[in-house]
Design a protein around this motif. Structure first.
Motif, PDB file in Angstrom:
ATOM      1  N   ILE A  59     -22.319 -23.224 -14.874  1.00  0.00           N
ATOM      2  CA  ILE A  59     -23.228 -23.587 -13.789  1.00  0.00           C
ATOM      3  C   ILE A  59     -22.879 -24.996 -13.333  1.00  0.00           C
ATOM      4  N   CYS A  60     -22.489 -25.119 -12.076  1.00  0.00           N
ATOM      5  CA  CYS A  60     -22.150 -26.409 -11.482  1.00  0.00           C
ATOM      6  C   CYS A  60     -23.259 -26.793 -10.512  1.00  0.00           C
ATOM      7  N   ILE A  61     -23.906 -27.920 -10.759  1.00  0.00           N
ATOM      8  CA  ILE A  61     -25.028 -28.366  -9.942  1.00  0.00           C
ATOM      9  C   ILE A  61     -24.584 -29.545  -9.086  1.00  0.00           C
ATOM     10  N   LEU A  62     -24.766 -29.427  -7.782  1.00  0.00           N
ATOM     11  CA  LEU A  62     -24.383 -30.488  -6.855  1.00  0.00           C
ATOM     12  C   LEU A  62     -25.484 -31.527  -6.740  1.00  0.00           C
ATOM     13  N   GLU A  63     -25.059 -32.784  -6.679  1.00  0.00           N
ATOM     14  CA  GLU A  63     -25.966 -33.924  -6.528  1.00  0.00           C
ATOM     15  C   GLU A  63     -26.805 -34.095  -7.796  1.00  0.00           C
ATOM     16  N   THR A  64     -28.137 -34.143  -7.655  1.00  0.00           N
ATOM     17  CA  THR A  64     -28.999 -34.418  -8.813  1.00  0.00           C
ATOM     18  C   THR A  64     -30.162 -33.432  -8.840  1.00  0.00           C
ATOM     19  N   GLU A  65     -29.852 -32.155  -8.773  1.00  0.00           N
ATOM     20  CA  GLU A  65     -30.872 -31.116  -8.848  1.00  0.00           C
ATOM     21  C   GLU A  65     -31.121 -30.800 -10.325  1.00  0.00           C
ATOM     22  N   LEU A  66     -31.960 -31.599 -10.970  1.00  0.00           N
ATOM     23  CA  LEU A  66     -32.199 -31.460 -12.406  1.00  0.00           C
ATOM     24  C   LEU A  66     -33.425 -30.579 -12.652  1.00  0.00           C
ATOM     25  N   TRP A  67     -33.180 -29.408 -13.246  1.00  0.00           N
ATOM     26  CA  TRP A  67     -34.256 -28.468 -13.551  1.00  0.00           C
ATOM     27  C   TRP A  67     -34.295 -28.249 -15.065  1.00  0.00           C
ATOM     28  N   PRO A  68     -35.320 -28.762 -15.745  1.00  0.00           N
ATOM     29  CA  PRO A  68     -35.362 -28.753 -17.214  1.00  0.00           C
ATOM     30  C   PRO A  68     -35.163 -27.388 -17.861  1.00  0.00           C
ATOM     31  N   ASN A  69     -35.873 -26.358 -17.361  1.00  0.00           N
ATOM     32  CA  ASN A  69     -35.767 -25.050 -18.002  1.00  0.00           C
ATOM     33  C   ASN A  69     -34.422 -24.387 -17.739  1.00  0.00           C
ATOM     34  N   LEU A  70     -33.883 -24.559 -16.548  1.00  0.00           N
ATOM     35  CA  LEU A  70     -32.554 -24.013 -16.255  1.00  0.00           C
ATOM     36  C   LEU A  70     -31.511 -24.633 -17.180  1.00  0.00           C
ATOM     37  N   ILE A  71     -31.569 -25.945 -17.349  1.00  0.00           N
ATOM     38  CA  ILE A  71     -30.618 -26.632 -18.208  1.00  0.00           C
ATOM     39  C   ILE A  71     -30.815 -26.209 -19.662  1.00  0.00           C
ATOM     40  N   PRO A  91     -33.905 -19.476  -9.003  1.00  0.00           N
ATOM     41  CA  PRO A  91     -35.316 -19.187  -9.274  1.00  0.00           C
ATOM     42  C   PRO A  91     -36.139 -20.457  -9.460  1.00  0.00           C
ATOM     43  N   LEU A  92     -37.440 -20.330  -9.300  1.00  0.00           N
ATOM     44  CA  LEU A  92     -38.347 -21.412  -9.659  1.00  0.00           C
ATOM     45  C   LEU A  92     -38.162 -21.715 -11.149  1.00  0.00           C
ATOM     46  N   ASP A  93     -38.393 -22.951 -11.534  1.00  0.00           N
ATOM     47  CA  ASP A  93     -38.006 -23.381 -12.876  1.00  0.00           C
ATOM     48  C   ASP A  93     -39.027 -23.006 -13.956  1.00  0.00           C
ATOM     49  N   PHE A  94     -39.525 -21.768 -13.887  1.00  0.00           N
ATOM     50  CA  PHE A  94     -40.355 -21.243 -14.959  1.00  0.00           C
ATOM     51  C   PHE A  94     -39.445 -20.758 -16.087  1.00  0.00           C
ATOM     52  N   PRO A  95     -39.850 -20.920 -17.357  1.00  0.00           N
ATOM     53  CA  PRO A  95     -38.993 -20.462 -18.464  1.00  0.00           C
ATOM     54  C   PRO A  95     -38.595 -18.992 -18.339  1.00  0.00           C
ATOM     55  N   CYS A  96     -39.557 -18.126 -17.998  1.00  0.00           N
ATOM     56  CA  CYS A  96     -39.257 -16.693 -17.913  1.00  0.00           C
ATOM     57  C   CYS A  96     -38.293 -16.403 -16.770  1.00  0.00           C
ATOM     58  N   ALA A  97     -38.447 -17.118 -15.656  1.00  0.00           N
ATOM     59  CA  ALA A  97     -37.599 -16.865 -14.484  1.00  0.00           C
ATOM     60  C   ALA A  97     -36.168 -17.319 -14.733  1.00  0.00           C
ATOM     61  N   THR A  98     -35.995 -18.505 -15.309  1.00  0.00           N
ATOM     62  CA  THR A  98     -34.637 -18.994 -15.580  1.00  0.00           C
ATOM     63  C   THR A  98     -33.961 -18.170 -16.675  1.00  0.00           C
ATOM     64  N   ARG A  99     -34.745 -17.739 -17.669  1.00  0.00           N
ATOM     65  CA  ARG A  99     -34.198 -16.888 -18.729  1.00  0.00           C
ATOM     66  C   ARG A  99     -33.714 -15.564 -18.146  1.00  0.00           C
ATOM     67  N   ARG A 100     -34.506 -14.988 -17.259  1.00  0.00           N
ATOM     68  CA  ARG A 100     -34.154 -13.713 -16.619  1.00  0.00           C
ATOM     69  C   ARG A 100     -32.920 -13.880 -15.728  1.00  0.00           C
ATOM     70  N   PHE A 101     -32.876 -14.976 -15.000  1.00  0.00           N
ATOM     71  CA  PHE A 101     -31.755 -15.287 -14.111  1.00  0.00           C
ATOM     72  C   PHE A 101     -30.442 -15.343 -14.897  1.00  0.00           C
TER      73      PHE A 101
END
Length: 421
Positions: free
Chosen positions: A127-139, A108-118
């Motif tokens: 959650i394993c993230i490849l390379e450097t895909e850093l998303w603040p709200n997901l993390i 999902p897009l890194d909106f708080p509500c979207a990542t929370r719902r996800f």
């Protein structure tokens, strides 16, 4: 507080983000589908809970991560796997690589509500993230739910480090939410630590992109393609090419044909929406061509246009030399290791920013040749094709370079296992 301001800015920019996705749909209609997933709405009845999630931004990350994920499948056969990505081309690559043995949704897009719902819908084990895909709200949401976040194959250039330092509070917050980081090398590890990551969370595993295995199945496919191309010699391939680059490479091939009338160029555009446009370019250059999708018997044309996805790694095996696209123009280049693994010489343009963790050492090992312009490519091709031992020596050194740097998948599995116990 930093994440709060980040989220506010993201919400303010959301109309532009959605417009960007919609406009991309002009070229790739799949961008206009499955929008509910972009907001974290998952058809959860069809997706298994408590899975290991691997996030691969697009095609390149999916290709690189495939051997690792397949090894995880073998090691943990009872653990469901979900692969997320951001693009339709990534989706297609996941389908081809895994044939329904994994689940797939868009991140999902890194909106708080979207990542929370996800996270609420999927309840992932990790959650394993490849390379450097850093998303603040997901993390942040993962940390809140005690879900381990592992950065795999992680790399951070000096330029990216400087960029993250400009938003230091937000960067430090993300570093605190990372459970473990598997870095390419000590330099990448040091940059993440400088950004605020606890040094005890960092291990150096090397790059999984080196762990290329040419299976018997792939070898058989290469043999079939070689049989189709048996009437052509010499054969060179231009992989992952971009607009502005294709024109230059076609001119190069026109020049090569003057010395080698039976030469073949296998042209592989990076994005599927370019297939028809490149076909028009080939026609405009007065070169005969066939499409890979309709090649049933033998190729007798001057150009073979690869208009299928997921075959680049196989097509490299059918050529005597490879040019790696995205490097004659300012796109930062693409992965040369798939070609080097076949023991063929590799040529790159000057723009290799995306693979500074590979090219300098590959060039030092003399398994790759770097040019400043397309005019120089023809000189190298003529040298490689006229001196068989010269080309074989370059290819041998490239293959040896790949072999010497393998072993990252085994180390990465150990990192994953540590947090699955």
């Amino acid at each position: 507080m930093a994440r709060f301001f980040y989220s506010v800015i993201l919400y303010l920019l959301s109309p532009l983000i959605l417009l960007h996705l919609w406009l991309r749909g002009n070229k790739a209609p799949e961008y206009r589908k499955r929008w509910h997933e972009r907001f974290g709405f998952i058809a959860s009845n069809n997706i298994k809970k408590n899975a290991i999630i691997f996030h691969c931004a697009s095609v390149g990350e999916v290709v690189a991560a495939t051997p690792l994920i397949k090894k995880v499948q073998l090691t943990y056969p009872n653990s469901p796997i979900i692969i997320t990505c951001n693009s339709p081309t990534g989706t297609e690559q996941i389908k081809r690589s895994f044939s329904g043995t994994v689940e797939h949704v868009y991140l999902p897009l890194d909106f708080p509500c979207a990542t929370r719902r996800f996270i609420k819908n999927l309840k992932p084990k990790m959650i394993c993230i490849l390379e450097t895909e850093l998303w603040p709200n997901l993390i942040a949401q993962s940390k809140k739910q005690n879900i381990p976040v592992i950065l795999l194959n992680a790399r951070l250039s000096e330029k990216s480090l400087a960029g993250y330092k400009k938003i230091a509070p937000l960067s430090q917050s993300m570093m605190q939410g990372i459970t473990q980081l598997a870095a390419h090398d000590q330099n990448d590890a040091a940059r993440f630590i400088e950004l605020g990551l606890d040094k005890h969370k960092v291990v150096t595993t090397g790059s999984i992109k080196f762990d290329i295995k040419i299976s018997q199945n792939i070898s058989e496919k290469v043999s079939r393609i070689k049989q189709q191309l048996i009437q052509k010699h010499p054969i060179w391939i231009a992989g992952s090419t971009h607009p502005g680059e294709n024109e230059l490479l076609l001119k190069t091939h026109q020049a090569l044909l003057k010395s080698y009338p039976n030469a073949l160029l296998i042209l592989v555009p990076r994005h599927p929406e370019q297939f028809d446009k490149v076909a028009d370019l080939i026609s405009s250059a007065n070169l005969s061509f066939q499409r890979k999708s309709s090649l049933s018997d033998s190729c007798t044309s001057q150009v073979l246009l690869s208009d299928t996805m997921g075959e680049l790694g196989i097509l490299y095996g059918a050529a005597q030399c490879a040019f790696i696209g995205g490097s004659l123009i300012e796109r930062g280049g693409h992965n040369p290791l798939e070609a080097s693994a076949y023991g063929i010489p590799v040529i790159t343009g000057p723009h290799i920013l995306n693979f500074l963790h590979v090219y300098p050492e590959l060039l030092k090992a003399q398994g790759c040749l770097k040019v400043d312009s397309s005019e120089q490519i023809i000189t190298l091709l003529q040298q490689i094709f006229s001196d068989e031992s010269y080309g074989e020596n370059l290819g041998r050194k490239g293959a040896l370079f790949v072999q010497k740097n393998q072993g990252a998948i085994k180390k990465t599995i150990e990192v994953i296992a540590r947090h699955l116990k």
